[in-house]
Design an enzyme around this catalytic site. Structure first.
Site, PDB file in Angstrom:
ATOM      1  N   MET A 175       0.794  -1.270  -0.204  1.00 41.50           N
ATOM      2  CA  MET A 175      -0.011   0.131  -0.233  1.00 41.50           C
ATOM      3  C   MET A 175       0.891   1.306   0.124  1.00 41.50           C
ATOM      4  O   MET A 175       2.044   1.181   0.068  1.00 41.50           O
ATOM      5  CB  MET A 175      -1.016   0.067   1.344  1.00 41.50           C
ATOM      6  CG  MET A 175      -1.724  -1.257   1.266  1.00 41.50           C
ATOM      7  SD  MET A 175      -3.095  -0.842   2.609  1.00 41.50           S
ATOM      8  CE  MET A 175      -4.032   0.455   2.138  1.00 41.50           C
ATOM      9  N   CYS A 176       0.260   2.375  -0.205  1.00 39.71           N
ATOM     10  CA  CYS A 176       0.742   3.816  -0.447  1.00 39.71           C
ATOM     11  C   CYS A 176       1.378   3.937   1.389  1.00 39.71           C
ATOM     12  O   CYS A 176       0.704   3.465   2.145  1.00 39.71           O
ATOM     13  CB  CYS A 176       0.018   4.677  -0.745  1.00 39.71           C
ATOM     14  SG  CYS A 176      -0.572   4.610  -2.586  1.00 39.71           S
TER      15      CYS A 176
END
Length: 283
Positions: A1-2
């Site tokens: 994920m970011c």
């Protein structure tokens, strides 16, 4: 994920190890290798650096660690692409002008259906890229625009109320961890993110505050930030704790406002009405 990172300091500070740690997650330690960016505030404007490439092997990241500007407010983002091509236009953080100030936004999570669920006044603010995060930012600025008609920072309570209501709409679509700054204050909203157990659950953001005594040494480096330690207050917000020191997780729906290295107020929009105040964090 970011990966998300923000810094708020009462005196100008310089990102060093924090940016390097986040960069390492963007290609070496994590899966986020589709771009990176950081916005450094100077007054009402920002110096924005972005690349649609892995941060971990970026010469620009290495340069900023040693030569980057000192700032009292910064927001950084490492991208793992889920919507939109790998390009500069889709690389966060995003910046827009409103009320004579640069506004900065960075988001972690997926927001399927945002095109229909959250109306955007496309005549007022158009997306440059294809990401759901940029659409969310455009929609947020449309909600905030009436507060900034006079050109000065609106009351904090009014901004918190708009942000809390908007964050609740985003959470109904998907994970909605975001950092937003308007040159006056930093706002951090925690939700949920993919954890090591494979489930999407809180916390989505962590926060830490450090208050340096007035008689401390001239300078110090803590969590990758070079600061003057003679009375400086610093707040970090990150997707994951960056050090072994105590960090406090944000609950899903928790929104905090931060200015000059101090947590001003917060609101848990899952358990209280929008805009309801809560006690300051002691991190």
């Amino acid at each position: 994920m970011c990966e998300l990172l923000a810094l708020s300091s009462s005196r100008p500070a310089r990102l060093t190890f924090s940016l390097h740690t986040l960069a390492a997650r963007g290609g070496l330690l994590g899966r986020s290798h589709d771009g990176w960016g950081v916005a450094f505030y100077e007054g009402r404007d920002v110096a924005l650096f972005r690349e649609p490439r892995p941060a971990a092997d970026s010469a620009l990241v290495n340069f900023l660690q040693t030569q980057g500007p000192a700032t009292g407010l910064a927001i950084s983002h490492i991208r793992h692409a889920t919507r939109g091509e790998v390009s500069l236009a889709n690389t966060q953080p995003f910046v827009r002008l409103l009320g004579g100030r640069s506004h900065v936004f960075a988001h972690n999570g997926d927001l399927p259906g945002i095109d229909c669920a959250v109306p955007v006044d496309r005549a007022a603010s158009r997306a440059v890229g294809q990401t759901d995060s940029e659409l969310a930012f455009c929609a947020l600025l449309a909600r905030l625009s009436t507060l900034w008609l006079e050109g000065r920072a609106p009351p904090l309570e009014r901004r918190l109320s708009v942000l809390a209501a908007f964050a609740a709409e985003l959470r109904a679509l998907g994970p909605a961890n975001f950092l937003y700054a308007d040159g006056d204050a930093l706002f951090a909203h925690g939700d949920r993110r993919l954890q090591h157990n494979g489930r999407s659950e809180p916390p989505g953001l962590w926060i830490r505050q450090r208050n340096c005594p007035p008689d401390a040494a001239a300078s110090d480096q803590d969590a990758g930030v070079v600061v003057h330690t003679d009375g400086t207050s610093v707040v970090w917000v990150a997707s994951v704790p960056l050090t072994d020191d105590p960090w406090q997780p944000l609950a899903s729906g928790e929104l905090v406002a931060i200015r000059d290295g101090r947590i001003l107020t917060g609101d848990s929009t899952t358990s209280a009405p929008a805009g309801a105040a809560r006690a300051d964090h002691a991190v």
